[in-house]
Design a protein around this motif. Structure first.
Motif, PDB file in Angstrom:
ATOM      1  N   GLY A  36     -47.778  72.913 -94.904  1.00  0.00           N
ATOM      2  CA  GLY A  36     -47.357  73.493 -96.176  1.00  0.00           C
ATOM      3  C   GLY A  36     -46.599  74.792 -95.985  1.00  0.00           C
ATOM      4  N   TYR A  37     -47.043  75.604 -95.036  1.00  0.00           N
ATOM      5  CA  TYR A  37     -46.411  76.893 -94.773  1.00  0.00           C
ATOM      6  C   TYR A  37     -45.036  76.729 -94.135  1.00  0.00           C
ATOM      7  N   ALA A  38     -44.861  75.714 -93.284  1.00  0.00           N
ATOM      8  CA  ALA A  38     -43.567  75.419 -92.640  1.00  0.00           C
ATOM      9  C   ALA A  38     -43.019  76.636 -91.913  1.00  0.00           C
ATOM     10  N   ALA A  39     -43.760  77.085 -90.914  1.00  0.00           N
ATOM     11  CA  ALA A  39     -43.415  78.306 -90.200  1.00  0.00           C
ATOM     12  C   ALA A  39     -42.163  78.149 -89.350  1.00  0.00           C
ATOM     13  N   GLU A  40     -41.482  79.269 -89.160  1.00  0.00           N
ATOM     14  CA  GLU A  40     -40.371  79.316 -88.204  1.00  0.00           C
ATOM     15  C   GLU A  40     -40.881  78.962 -86.800  1.00  0.00           C
ATOM     16  N   HIS A  41     -41.934  79.637 -86.373  1.00  0.00           N
ATOM     17  CA  HIS A  41     -42.580  79.358 -85.080  1.00  0.00           C
ATOM     18  C   HIS A  41     -44.022  78.939 -85.348  1.00  0.00           C
ATOM     19  N   LEU A  42     -44.438  77.824 -84.762  1.00  0.00           N
ATOM     20  CA  LEU A  42     -45.823  77.375 -84.892  1.00  0.00           C
ATOM     21  C   LEU A  42     -46.413  77.153 -83.512  1.00  0.00           C
ATOM     22  N   GLU A  43     -47.477  77.882 -83.208  1.00  0.00           N
ATOM     23  CA  GLU A  43     -48.229  77.641 -81.980  1.00  0.00           C
ATOM     24  C   GLU A  43     -49.454  76.804 -82.302  1.00  0.00           C
ATOM     25  N   ILE A  44     -49.778  75.884 -81.399  1.00  0.00           N
ATOM     26  CA  ILE A  44     -50.994  75.092 -81.542  1.00  0.00           C
ATOM     27  C   ILE A  44     -51.869  75.347 -80.322  1.00  0.00           C
ATOM     28  N   GLN A  45     -52.995  76.023 -80.549  1.00  0.00           N
ATOM     29  CA  GLN A  45     -53.926  76.331 -79.473  1.00  0.00           C
ATOM     30  C   GLN A  45     -55.285  75.726 -79.838  1.00  0.00           C
ATOM     31  N   THR A  46     -55.371  74.402 -79.612  1.00  0.00           N
ATOM     32  CA  THR A  46     -56.581  73.637 -79.922  1.00  0.00           C
ATOM     33  C   THR A  46     -56.903  72.726 -78.750  1.00  0.00           C
ATOM     34  N   VAL A  47     -58.097  72.173 -78.748  1.00  0.00           N
ATOM     35  CA  VAL A  47     -58.479  71.273 -77.646  1.00  0.00           C
ATOM     36  C   VAL A  47     -57.616  70.018 -77.639  1.00  0.00           C
ATOM     37  N   ASP A  48     -57.096  69.637 -78.807  1.00  0.00           N
ATOM     38  CA  ASP A  48     -56.268  68.425 -78.914  1.00  0.00           C
ATOM     39  C   ASP A  48     -54.816  68.792 -79.225  1.00  0.00           C
ATOM     40  N   LEU A 106     -48.870  65.636 -85.409  1.00  0.00           N
ATOM     41  CA  LEU A 106     -49.158  65.590 -86.844  1.00  0.00           C
ATOM     42  C   LEU A 106     -48.353  66.616 -87.639  1.00  0.00           C
ATOM     43  N   ILE A 107     -47.599  67.443 -86.929  1.00  0.00           N
ATOM     44  CA  ILE A 107     -46.836  68.494 -87.590  1.00  0.00           C
ATOM     45  C   ILE A 107     -45.499  67.925 -88.059  1.00  0.00           C
ATOM     46  N   THR A 108     -45.223  68.117 -89.342  1.00  0.00           N
ATOM     47  CA  THR A 108     -43.956  67.640 -89.915  1.00  0.00           C
ATOM     48  C   THR A 108     -43.041  68.777 -90.330  1.00  0.00           C
ATOM     49  N   ASN A 109     -43.576  69.973 -90.483  1.00  0.00           N
ATOM     50  CA  ASN A 109     -42.771  71.100 -90.952  1.00  0.00           C
ATOM     51  C   ASN A 109     -42.966  72.318 -90.055  1.00  0.00           C
ATOM     52  N   ALA A 110     -41.988  72.570 -89.204  1.00  0.00           N
ATOM     53  CA  ALA A 110     -41.986  73.762 -88.360  1.00  0.00           C
ATOM     54  C   ALA A 110     -40.601  73.885 -87.744  1.00  0.00           C
ATOM     55  N   GLY A 111     -40.156  75.127 -87.565  1.00  0.00           N
ATOM     56  CA  GLY A 111     -38.869  75.332 -86.906  1.00  0.00           C
ATOM     57  C   GLY A 111     -38.938  74.939 -85.446  1.00  0.00           C
ATOM     58  N   ALA A 112     -40.016  75.367 -84.773  1.00  0.00           N
ATOM     59  CA  ALA A 112     -40.281  74.984 -83.386  1.00  0.00           C
ATOM     60  C   ALA A 112     -41.784  74.970 -83.195  1.00  0.00           C
ATOM     61  N   ILE A 113     -42.265  74.054 -82.372  1.00  0.00           N
ATOM     62  CA  ILE A 113     -43.699  73.893 -82.137  1.00  0.00           C
ATOM     63  C   ILE A 113     -43.988  74.232 -80.680  1.00  0.00           C
ATOM     64  N   PHE A 114     -44.936  75.148 -80.454  1.00  0.00           N
ATOM     65  CA  PHE A 114     -45.302  75.596 -79.123  1.00  0.00           C
ATOM     66  C   PHE A 114     -46.708  75.074 -78.837  1.00  0.00           C
ATOM     67  N   VAL A 115     -46.808  74.185 -77.853  1.00  0.00           N
ATOM     68  CA  VAL A 115     -48.021  73.403 -77.666  1.00  0.00           C
ATOM     69  C   VAL A 115     -48.856  73.942 -76.505  1.00  0.00           C
ATOM     70  N   GLY A 116     -50.099  74.296 -76.800  1.00  0.00           N
ATOM     71  CA  GLY A 116     -51.036  74.698 -75.763  1.00  0.00           C
ATOM     72  C   GLY A 116     -50.979  76.182 -75.446  1.00  0.00           C
ATOM     73  N   PRO A 117     -51.933  76.648 -74.645  1.00  0.00           N
ATOM     74  CA  PRO A 117     -52.078  78.085 -74.384  1.00  0.00           C
ATOM     75  C   PRO A 117     -50.994  78.688 -73.511  1.00  0.00           C
ATOM     76  N   TRP A 118     -50.194  77.872 -72.855  1.00  0.00           N
ATOM     77  CA  TRP A 118     -49.182  78.386 -71.937  1.00  0.00           C
ATOM     78  C   TRP A 118     -47.772  78.228 -72.488  1.00  0.00           C
ATOM     79  N   SER A 119     -47.645  78.074 -73.798  1.00  0.00           N
ATOM     80  CA  SER A 119     -46.327  77.935 -74.436  1.00  0.00           C
ATOM     81  C   SER A 119     -46.193  78.952 -75.573  1.00  0.00           C
ATOM     82  N   PRO A 120     -46.178  80.242 -75.245  1.00  0.00           N
ATOM     83  CA  PRO A 120     -46.077  81.257 -76.303  1.00  0.00           C
ATOM     84  C   PRO A 120     -44.691  81.290 -76.932  1.00  0.00           C
ATOM     85  N   VAL A 121     -44.611  81.817 -78.134  1.00  0.00           N
ATOM     86  CA  VAL A 121     -43.332  81.934 -78.822  1.00  0.00           C
ATOM     87  C   VAL A 121     -42.345  82.771 -78.019  1.00  0.00           C
ATOM     88  N   SER A 122     -42.817  83.796 -77.327  1.00  0.00           N
ATOM     89  CA  SER A 122     -41.925  84.641 -76.526  1.00  0.00           C
ATOM     90  C   SER A 122     -41.136  83.813 -75.510  1.00  0.00           C
TER      91      SER A 122
END
Length: 437
Positions: free
Chosen positions: A330-342, A349-365
């Protein structure tokens, strides 16, 4: 420091929730700013370089000796680069170019619909582009790479860059911006900033800068307003607003990492947005506790503190990750990080994001500089309908239709009936007369 928004139990209680409005955006009134920049753009159109000089003095407090940066200044900036900085620039360029070439993919398609009936699509580069690079709170040399590389890979023949003149550099743009232009082989660079740079590109200035067909690149609210005002005269990539990061995390996330990522984006601007969406109250508390030390230790602490304390930033507590996913979609962020076990599965499952950064080693920087992805991304919720800047942004799709006499005859009756249904009989006649005796 971050305000808390607790959604837990509210859905189960039957409360209607609009996840697109859970976290408000910072005030960014482009409509009002359009009226501020309108006379500036009109003046540049009417008086050209004379107007540029006046606005440069008023807004940048310096008038360049030459609005077009001399070739020797570009070369000197590149020669003066620290070797480590140069290596970072070159690697970022290499990775962005590699991804851009993959984005280019198949440059056209051709479909045969029936014998003698062929429709093709050609991808044609935009003739000339003007790329804007901000120079305000931070000299974004990385934006040169993000704009220029996909334009070059797309085959754009004429590329111009504009960036504000800096008084401390004798009226030239920041040296790192000039150095990246030199490394990329961009020779047409202008020491012009703000709305007047967009107007220069859109209208052209005699004996200085020919008009362009497309303006891309982020900027402050007045740059955005000028792009909105002049859209139609020139095409634009998007209306980029304040930067934003959302982090979707569970109890497995490292609070030190999450905090560092929120602080990194808050560093951009006092109205930057930093949002943590989590199903773990323990993680939320740990991040709140960690913020004090990290913010105090960072160079731009006041700016970061203002951004994190704004209405546009928050910790959102959710019942579970499924509700968290609904919130970030719903928020549809410019940058979205996902830091979860899955994280990998959750990213799907993400449909709205400018870019998706997956896992603890993929920071927005990483994406800001060296991931190979674009960092010119949709903001303000526009990720629900728009993409980041990429190779296709610099290409036009043109259909090429080739039908033989027999192929037209086969479909002629359909065209005539369709034309009659729309009360446009001349359309049908344009087909039927080809077959009349």
């Amino acid at each position: 420091m971050l305000r808390m928004i607790d959604l837990r139990g509210r859905a189960a209680a039957g409360e209607p929730l609009d996840y697109a409005t859970v976290v408000p955006r910072a005030a960014f009134d482009v409509t009002a700013a359009v009226e501020v920049v309108r006379p500036i753009c009109d003046d540049v159109a009417a008086r050209g370089a004379v107007a540029l000089a006046e606005y440069s003095e008023r807004f940048d407090h310096v008038v360049p000796a030459s609005f077009r940066v001399p070739a020797e200044a570009l070369a000197a900036a590149e020669a003066a680069l620290d070797p480590d900085v140069r290596a970072a620039f070159v690697e970022s360029i290499r990775r962005r170019r590699t991804v851009s070439e993959a984005e280019l993919g198949q440059r056209g398609v051709e479909v045969t619909l029936a014998p003698g009936a062929r429709v093709a699509q050609r991808m044609i580069p935009v003739r000339r582009v003007g790329l804007y690079v901000p120079g305000g709170l931070a000299p974004l040399s990385s934006s040169v790479i993000m704009n220029v590389v996909p334009a070059q890979v797309a085959g754009v023949a004429s590329i111009a860059v504009a960036s504000p003149p800096q008084r401390e550099f004798g009226g030239l743009p920041h040296p790192s911006i000039l150095a990246v232009c030199s490394i990329l082989g961009v020779e047409e660079v202008y020491a012009v900033g703000g709305a007047q740079a967009v107007a220069m590109f859109a209208y052209g200035v005699p004996d200085l800068c020919p008009r362009v067909d497309l303006v891309t690149g982020p900027g402050n609210i007045y740059v955005v307003a000028a792009k909105r005002l002049l859209k139609g005269r020139v095409n634009i990539d998007s209306e980029a607003g304040p930067t934003e990061i959302a982090v979707l995390a569970d109890a497995s996330a490292n609070p030190v990492h999450v905090t560092a990522d929120l602080v990194s984006q808050a560093e951009h601007d006092p109205i930057a947005a930093a949002v943590l969406v989590t199903s773990s109250a323990e993680l939320a508390a740990a991040v709140q506790a960690e913020l004090g030390g990290q913010v105090a230790a960072t160079k731009h602490a006041d700016r970061v503190r203002t951004a994190l304390g704004g209405a546009q930033s928050a910790v959102v507590l959710v019942d579970d990750l499924d509700q968290g996913t609904a919130v970030v979609n719903g928020y549809a962020a410019e940058h979205l990080e996902i830091q979860t076990v899955d994280a990998e599965a959750r990213a799907g499952l993400i449909t709205n994001a400018g870019a998706i950064f997956v896992g603890p080693w993929s920071p927005v920087s990483l994406g800001d500089y060296s991931a190979g992805s674009t960092h010119v991304l949709p903001t303000a919720g526009c990720a629900c309908h728009s993409s980041g800047l990429n190779v296709l942004s610099f290409l036009k799709a043109v259909n090429v239709i080739t039908y033989s006499e027999a192929a037209l005859a086969e479909v002629a009756r359909h065209v005539e009936v369709f034309a009659d249904a729309e009360d446009l009989p001349a359309h049908g006649a344009a087909v039927s007369r080809r077959f009349s005796s």
